[in-house]
Design an enzyme around this catalytic site. Structure first.
Site, PDB file in Angstrom:
ATOM      1  N   CYS A   2       0.752  -1.335  -0.566  1.00 33.24           N
ATOM      2  CA  CYS A   2      -0.096   0.133   0.409  1.00 33.24           C
ATOM      3  C   CYS A   2       1.017   1.305  -0.584  1.00 33.24           C
ATOM      4  O   CYS A   2       1.710   1.475   1.017  1.00 33.24           O
ATOM      5  CB  CYS A   2      -0.834   0.395   1.017  1.00 33.24           C
ATOM      6  SG  CYS A   2      -1.769  -1.537   1.381  1.00 33.24           S
ATOM      7  N   ARG A  27       4.886  -0.769  -4.360  1.00 37.51           N
ATOM      8  CA  ARG A  27       3.907  -1.040  -2.897  1.00 37.51           C
ATOM      9  C   ARG A  27       2.435  -1.611  -3.596  1.00 37.51           C
ATOM     10  O   ARG A  27       1.826  -2.472  -1.563  1.00 37.51           O
ATOM     11  CB  ARG A  27       3.974  -0.068  -2.644  1.00 37.51           C
ATOM     12  CG  ARG A  27       5.145   0.575  -2.036  1.00 37.51           C
ATOM     13  CD  ARG A  27       5.338   1.800  -1.493  1.00 37.51           C
ATOM     14  NE  ARG A  27       4.517   1.685   0.221  1.00 37.51           N
ATOM     15  CZ  ARG A  27       5.748   1.899   0.522  1.00 37.51           C
ATOM     16  NH1 ARG A  27       7.002   2.163   0.336  1.00 37.51           N
ATOM     17  NH2 ARG A  27       5.171   1.333   2.115  1.00 37.51           N
ATOM     18  N   TRP A  74      -2.947  -3.057  -1.515  1.00 34.77           N
ATOM     19  CA  TRP A  74      -2.262  -4.776  -1.796  1.00 34.77           C
ATOM     20  C   TRP A  74      -3.203  -5.141  -0.719  1.00 34.77           C
ATOM     21  O   TRP A  74      -3.415  -4.651   0.680  1.00 34.77           O
ATOM     22  CB  TRP A  74      -0.859  -4.807  -1.346  1.00 34.77           C
ATOM     23  CG  TRP A  74      -0.359  -5.913  -1.240  1.00 34.77           C
ATOM     24  CD1 TRP A  74      -0.186  -6.852  -2.057  1.00 34.77           C
ATOM     25  CD2 TRP A  74       0.288  -7.010  -0.032  1.00 34.77           C
ATOM     26  NE1 TRP A  74       0.639  -8.140  -2.168  1.00 34.77           N
ATOM     27  CE2 TRP A  74       0.103  -8.317  -0.590  1.00 34.77           C
ATOM     28  CE3 TRP A  74      -0.568  -6.563   1.737  1.00 34.77           C
ATOM     29  CZ2 TRP A  74       0.213  -9.469   0.104  1.00 34.77           C
ATOM     30  CZ3 TRP A  74      -0.304  -8.033   1.843  1.00 34.77           C
ATOM     31  CH2 TRP A  74       0.103  -9.385   1.622  1.00 34.77           C
ATOM     32  N   ASN A  98      -2.070   2.867   5.087  1.00 35.70           N
ATOM     33  CA  ASN A  98      -1.173   1.570   4.564  1.00 35.70           C
ATOM     34  C   ASN A  98      -1.066   0.797   6.215  1.00 35.70           C
ATOM     35  O   ASN A  98      -0.999   1.197   7.212  1.00 35.70           O
ATOM     36  CB  ASN A  98       0.045   1.726   4.104  1.00 35.70           C
ATOM     37  CG  ASN A  98       0.981   0.769   4.212  1.00 35.70           C
ATOM     38  OD1 ASN A  98       1.013  -0.434   3.728  1.00 35.70           O
ATOM     39  ND2 ASN A  98       2.729   1.317   4.420  1.00 35.70           N
ATOM     40  N   GLY A  99      -1.475  -0.541   6.297  1.00 37.22           N
ATOM     41  CA  GLY A  99      -1.398  -1.360   7.577  1.00 37.22           C
ATOM     42  C   GLY A  99      -2.592  -1.762   8.084  1.00 37.22           C
ATOM     43  O   GLY A  99      -3.161  -1.956   6.917  1.00 37.22           O
ATOM     44  N   GLU A 478      17.329 -19.630  -4.448  1.00 36.24           N
ATOM     45  CA  GLU A 478      16.735 -18.091  -4.553  1.00 36.24           C
ATOM     46  C   GLU A 478      16.329 -17.940  -6.096  1.00 36.24           C
ATOM     47  O   GLU A 478      15.153 -17.329  -6.809  1.00 36.24           O
ATOM     48  CB  GLU A 478      18.191 -16.695  -4.649  1.00 36.24           C
ATOM     49  CG  GLU A 478      17.845 -15.893  -5.510  1.00 36.24           C
ATOM     50  CD  GLU A 478      16.706 -14.789  -5.503  1.00 36.24           C
ATOM     51  OE1 GLU A 478      16.292 -14.720  -4.075  1.00 36.24           O
ATOM     52  OE2 GLU A 478      16.984 -13.721  -5.453  1.00 36.24           O
ATOM     53  N   LYS A 482      12.415 -17.136  -7.641  1.00 35.22           N
ATOM     54  CA  LYS A 482      12.509 -16.106  -8.440  1.00 35.22           C
ATOM     55  C   LYS A 482      11.519 -16.459 -10.186  1.00 35.22           C
ATOM     56  O   LYS A 482      10.715 -15.659 -10.392  1.00 35.22           O
ATOM     57  CB  LYS A 482      13.993 -15.071  -9.134  1.00 35.22           C
ATOM     58  CG  LYS A 482      14.752 -14.642  -8.520  1.00 35.22           C
ATOM     59  CD  LYS A 482      14.576 -13.143  -8.727  1.00 35.22           C
ATOM     60  CE  LYS A 482      13.780 -12.839  -7.201  1.00 35.22           C
ATOM     61  NZ  LYS A 482      14.517 -12.831  -6.695  1.00 35.22           N
ATOM     62  N   GLU A 485       7.887 -16.041  -8.716  1.00 30.23           N
ATOM     63  CA  GLU A 485       7.516 -15.405  -8.332  1.00 30.23           C
ATOM     64  C   GLU A 485       6.880 -14.418  -9.406  1.00 30.23           C
ATOM     65  O   GLU A 485       5.548 -13.577  -9.931  1.00 30.23           O
ATOM     66  CB  GLU A 485       7.706 -14.357  -7.229  1.00 30.23           C
ATOM     67  CG  GLU A 485       9.416 -13.345  -7.737  1.00 30.23           C
ATOM     68  CD  GLU A 485       9.303 -12.558  -6.645  1.00 30.23           C
ATOM     69  OE1 GLU A 485       9.190 -12.327  -5.798  1.00 30.23           O
ATOM     70  OE2 GLU A 485      11.307 -12.676  -6.456  1.00 30.23           O
ATOM     71  N   HIS A 501      17.315 -38.206  -0.903  1.00 30.91           N
ATOM     72  CA  HIS A 501      16.274 -38.166   0.424  1.00 30.91           C
ATOM     73  C   HIS A 501      15.006 -38.478  -0.132  1.00 30.91           C
ATOM     74  O   HIS A 501      14.212 -37.936   0.392  1.00 30.91           O
ATOM     75  CB  HIS A 501      16.517 -37.699   1.169  1.00 30.91           C
ATOM     76  CG  HIS A 501      18.392 -38.490   1.792  1.00 30.91           C
ATOM     77  ND1 HIS A 501      18.829 -39.527   2.070  1.00 30.91           N
ATOM     78  CD2 HIS A 501      19.184 -37.816   1.232  1.00 30.91           C
ATOM     79  CE1 HIS A 501      19.968 -39.228   2.180  1.00 30.91           C
ATOM     80  NE2 HIS A 501      20.033 -38.221   1.988  1.00 30.91           N
ATOM     81  N   LYS A 600       5.900  -5.383  -3.224  1.00 26.46           N
ATOM     82  CA  LYS A 600       7.787  -4.534  -2.366  1.00 26.46           C
ATOM     83  C   LYS A 600       6.548  -4.529  -1.455  1.00 26.46           C
ATOM     84  O   LYS A 600       5.861  -3.577  -0.869  1.00 26.46           O
ATOM     85  CB  LYS A 600       7.733  -3.385  -3.262  1.00 26.46           C
ATOM     86  CG  LYS A 600       8.977  -3.699  -3.401  1.00 26.46           C
ATOM     87  CD  LYS A 600       9.840  -4.814  -4.533  1.00 26.46           C
ATOM     88  CE  LYS A 600      11.387  -4.006  -4.528  1.00 26.46           C
ATOM     89  NZ  LYS A 600      12.440  -5.295  -5.039  1.00 26.46           N
TER      90      LYS A 600
HETATM   91  C1  F6R Z   1      12.110 -11.768  -3.665  1.00 27.84           C
HETATM   92  C2  F6R Z   1      11.645 -10.333  -2.514  1.00 27.84           C
HETATM   93  C3  F6R Z   1      11.125 -11.003  -1.423  1.00 27.84           C
HETATM   94  C4  F6R Z   1      11.905 -10.217  -0.551  1.00 27.84           C
HETATM   95  C5  F6R Z   1      11.123  -9.805   0.889  1.00 27.84           C
HETATM   96  C6  F6R Z   1      12.301  -9.106   1.536  1.00 27.84           C
HETATM   97  O1  F6R Z   1      12.005 -10.957  -5.451  1.00 27.84           O
HETATM   98  O2  F6R Z   1      12.337  -9.073  -3.558  1.00 27.84           O
HETATM   99  O3  F6R Z   1      11.343 -12.331  -1.159  1.00 27.84           O
HETATM  100  O4  F6R Z   1      13.072 -10.205  -0.354  1.00 27.84           O
HETATM  101  O5  F6R Z   1      10.175  -9.676   1.073  1.00 27.84           O
HETATM  102  O6  F6R Z   1      12.017  -8.036   1.068  1.00 27.84           O
HETATM  103  P1  F6R Z   1      12.924  -6.704   2.136  1.00 27.84           P
HETATM  104  O7  F6R Z   1      14.636  -7.025   1.674  1.00 27.84           O
HETATM  105  O8  F6R Z   1      12.557  -5.315   2.008  1.00 27.84           O
HETATM  106  O9  F6R Z   1      12.853  -7.213   3.862  1.00 27.84           O
END
Ligand code: F6R
Length: 605
Positions: A2, A27, A74, A98-99, A478, A482, A485, A501, A600
Site C-alpha cells: 500500500c 507497493r 495491496w 497502509n498497515g 533464490e 525468482k 514469483e 532422500h 514490494k
Molecule cells: C523476492 C523478494 C522478497 C523480499 C522479501 C524481503 O524477490 O523481493 O522475497 O526479499 O520480501 O524484503 P526486504 O528485503 O525489503 O526485507
C-alpha cells in the site's frame, strides 16, 4: 505494501497525486483511488486493478480540487474491489491507510451496535467511521483525528481529509513509514521519499508514534504523547530518488543491468584507510561476539544463508540463521554476547522489524544491512550498513540481493580479521576477489542471449527443480523463488545431496532440473547428483564454468559462466538465476515488474 500520498497544492492535485501513485505502484496494485476537497466538497474516485484503470476513470469523471489524498492498495482485509479500495469515506471524512488495524473487529462491532452501516470488508473503514462519529459529536477535524488515533491498535500509516477543509490533511505514523514533503506554498506527504521526489527534495521523516497537521503553510508535528515536536528537515538526492526504466523494458531488467555499477559504487563507499582498504562503520565488535544471528525474509534471507558459510569459514563464528516471520515464535536462546544482523532491502519488512524489536533487549549488538538508510530497521539498529543499491522498484529483488551479499562478505572478512581467524594475506586476497566481482557479473550478464534461448523450453514446464551444494544451495533457492514469483511456474530447490532422500521421485522427462555448479571443491559431488537425475531421464540444465562443463560430460542443456573465485561465485551465479526467471516470464507473457498477488516492501506481518 500500500502506498499513500497527500497533496495540499496551488493547482489541481489529482494529476499530481496520480503521478505520485505511479511511483508508489510497486507497493501494491490491487486497486487505487484518490479523494479531493473542492470548494469544501469531499469526493473520490476508485478503481480496481492497475493504476491505469483509475486514469481511465478520471478521464470520464474528473476530480477537481487543490487538496487530496491517494492510495494504491495491496489487499489484506477484503479482496480487490471498488468497495474495498481506498480512500474510504464516511460522512465528512476520507482516509487512506497502509498497515493493519489489529482491533478492527472489536471497533467494527462497537460501531455496528451503534447503528453504523459498513460499506466494505476492510479494517480501514473502521477508522473513517470512527472519525465520522467523532465529527458528528461536534469535534473539530483535529480532535476527531486524534480521538480516532487513540482507539487504534496495530502498525499503520494513514492520512485524513475532511469535507469543508481545503487546507488540511492530518496524518499519522505508527509502525509504517511516512514522510512529509515541503514545497513552496504547497505541502505533501507520502509513504516514501520516492513518491515525493518529483515535487520536492525537502523531506521530514515522521518518527514512530508521530502525527501531524499539514496546511499549505507548513506542518505541525506531535509525538505519541501529543507534545508538539520538531523533526529534522533533510534534503534527499532527488535525482537518485527519481525512478525510471532508463530505456529498459522493465525495472527488473534495468536493476539486473545495474549490478556491476552498483557493486563497484558500494565497494567505493566502503573503501578507506582501514585494513585491506576498507572502512566499516564504528561500533561493530566481532571479537566480543560469541554468536551471530542473521535474520531476514525472502531473497534477503537467502543472502544471509550464503553469508552463514562465509562467517563460519572466514571468522570461525557460530551463526544462527532465521526466517524473520518464524523467529519470534520460537524461544531463541539469546545472550548479551550475541550480535544480531537484520538484512532487508526496504528496511520496512514488518516481520524483520518485529524480530529486531524482539531481540533488541536481549543481545549486545544489533546491526542492519539495508538499502534504505532512513528506514525503520536502520533507525532501530546500533549500526547501519547501507548496500547503496539505489531504489529497487521491480517487485522481484535482484540488485539488492547481490549488493546484500557484497556487504555481508565484507563483514565476514572484517570479522575474520577482528577475531584473528583470517591472516592478512588471505584477507587481502579475498578483498581483491570482491573487487573483481563487478567485472565477472558484467560477463555473466553478457550471457543473456544464451539464457533467452534456454528459457524457451523452461517456459513450457509445469515444475522446475533447482539444485546446488554449499553456497550454491541458497542460490538454487533464490533461482526457484525468482522463477515462481514472476513466471508462476512451480519451482523447488534442493541441496543437491538431498535429492536422493525423496524428491528424486519427481524426476521424469518432463522435469527440467537446473544445476548450479561452478567448478569448485564440491563440483564432483554435485556432478554425481546430476548424474542420478540424468539416469532417470531428467532434463538437466547445467550452469557451470568451462572446466565444469567439460568434466560433466553429456548434459542436454548447458550455460557457461566465467571461471570465478569461490567467494564471489554466489554473486555471479545470481545473474543466471535472475535472467532465467526474467526470460521465462517474458516467454509466458506475465507481468514481470508487478507479478500477481505480490507487492514490494511487506509492511504487514
Ligand atoms: C523476492 C523478494 C522478497 C523480499 C522479501 C524481503 O524477490 O523481493 O522475497 O526479499 O520480501 O524484503 P526486504 O528485503 O525489503 O526485507
Amino acid at each position: 505494501m500500500c502506498g499513500i500520498i497527500g497533496v495540499l497544492g496551488k493547482h489541481e492535485v489529482s494529476p499530481i497525486i496520480y503521478d505520485a501513485l505511479k511511483r508508489l505502484e510497486y507497493r501494491g496494485y490491487d486497486s487505487a483511488g484518490i479523494a479531493t476537497v473542492n470548494e469544501g466538497t469531499l469526493d473520490r474516485r476508485r478503481a480496481v486493478g492497475k493504476l491505469i484503470n483509475l486514469s481511465d476513470l478520471l478521464v470520464h469523471q474528473p476530480l477537481p480540487g487543490r487538496a487530496g489524498i491517494g492510495h494504491t492498495r495491496w489487499a489484506t482485509h477484503g479482496g480487490p474491489s471498488v468497495a474495498n479500495a481506498h480512500p474510504h469515506q464516511a460522512g465528512r471524512v476520507a482516509v487512506v491507510h497502509n498497515g493493519i488495524i489489529e482491533n478492527f473487529r472489536a471497533l467494527r462491532s462497537e460501531l455496528t451496535e451503534q447503528g453504523v452501516a459498513f460499506d466494505s470488508e476492510t479494517d480501514t473503514e473502521t477508522i473513517v467511521q470512527l472519525a465520522s462519529q467523532y465529527l458528528s459529536q461536534g469535534m473539530t477535524p483535529v480532535q476527531a483525528a486524534r480521538a480516532t488515533l487513540k482507539r487504534l491498535d496495530g502498525a499503520f500509516a494513514l492520512a485524513f481529509l475532511f469535507e469543508g477543509e481545503d487546507d488540511l490533511i492530518i496524518c499519522a505514523r505508527r509502525g509504517s513509514p511516512l514522510c512529509i514533503g515541503h514545497g513552496t506554498g504547497e505541502m505533501y506527504l507520502g509513504s516514501d521519499a520516492i513518491a515525493l521526489a518529483e515535487m520536492t527534495d525537502r523531506i521530514t521523516y515522521l518518527e514512530e508514534g508521530d502525527w501531524a497537521i499539514l496546511t499549505r503553510d507548513g506542518v505541525q508535528i506531535f509525538d505519541a504523547e501529543d507534545h508538539q515536536t520538531s523533526r529534522p528537515l533533510t534534503r534527499i538526492n532527488a535525482a537518485q530518488a527519481r525512478v525510471d526504466k532508463s530505456g529498459h523494458r522493465h525495472f527488473m531488467a534495468k536493476e539486473m543491468a545495474e549490478q556491476p555499477a552498483i557493486l563497484q559504487a558500494s565497494m567505493a563507499a566502503y573503501s578507506g584507510p582501514g585494513e585491506g582498504g576498507i572502512n566499516l562503520p564504528e561500533g561493530l565488535d566481532f571479537a566480543q561476539a560469541d554468536r551471530l544471528i542473521l535474520v531476514a525474509c525472502g531473497t534477503a534471507y537467502y543472502a544471509c544463508q550464503v553469508a552463514k558459510y562465509w562467517f563460519e569459514q572466514f571468522a570461525g563464528i557460530p551463526v544462527e540463521l532465521d526466517i524473520a516471520s518464524e523467529f519470534r515464535y520460537r524461544q531463541p536462546v539469546l545472550g548479551r554476547a550475541n550480535m544480531a544482523i537484520f538484512v532487508s532491502q526496504s528496511g520496512e519488512t514488518a516481520d524483520t522489524l518485529a524480530a529486531l524489536r524482539h531481540v533488541r533487549p536481549h543481545v549486545g549488538q544489533v546491526a542492519a544491512v539495508v538499502n534504505v538508510p532512513t528506514s525503520s530497521i536502520a533507525r532501530e539498529s546500533d549500526v547501519v550498513l547501507p548496500i547503496h543499491a539505489g531504489p529497487e522498484i521491480g517487485v522481484a529483488s535482484t540488485k539488492a540481493f547481490t549488493a546484500q551479499m557484497q556487504v555481508l562478505a565484507l563483514l565476514a572478512l572484517a570479522a575474520g580479521r577482528a577475531r584473528g581467524h583470517l591472516d592478512a594475506d588471505t584477507f587481502a586476497a579475498r578483498m581483491d576477489d570482491l573487487r573483481a566481482a563487478p567485472g565477472y557479473i558484467a560477463q555473466a550478464l553478457d550471457r543473456e542471449d544464451d539464457i533467452r534461448r534456454l528459457t524457451e523450453m523452461l517456459s513450457k514446464a509445469r515444475d522446475v527443480l533447482f539444485l546446488g551444494r554449499g553456497v550454491m544451495y541458497p542460490l538454487a533457492l533464490e533461482g526457484a523463488l525468482k522463477l515462481k514469483e514472476i513466471s508462476y511456474i512451480h519451482a523447488e530447490a534442493y541441496a543437491a545431496g538431498e535429492l536422493k532422500h525423496g524428491p528424486i521421485a519427481l524426476i521424469d522427462e518432463d522435469m527440467p532440473v537446473i544445476v548450479l555448479a561452478p567448478h569448485d571443491a564440491l563440483f564432483e559431488k554435485t556432478a554425481s547428483n546430476m548424474q542420478e537425475v540424468l539416469a532417470r531421464q531428467g532434463k538437466v540444465l547445467l550452469i557451470s564454468d568451462a572446466r565444469g562443463l567439460e568434466e560433466a560430460g553429456e548434459v542436454p542443456w548447458r550455460l557457461q559462466m566465467p571461471r570465478v573465485p569461490d567467494l564471489i561465485a554466489p554473486m555471479v551465479y545470481a545473474v543466471p538465476a535472475q535472467l532465467i526467471a526474467y526470460h521465462t516470464a517474458l516467454h509466458r507473457g506475465t507481468d514481470v515488474d508487478q507479478p500477481r498477488n505480490l507487492a514490494k516492501s511487506v509492511t504487514v506481518e
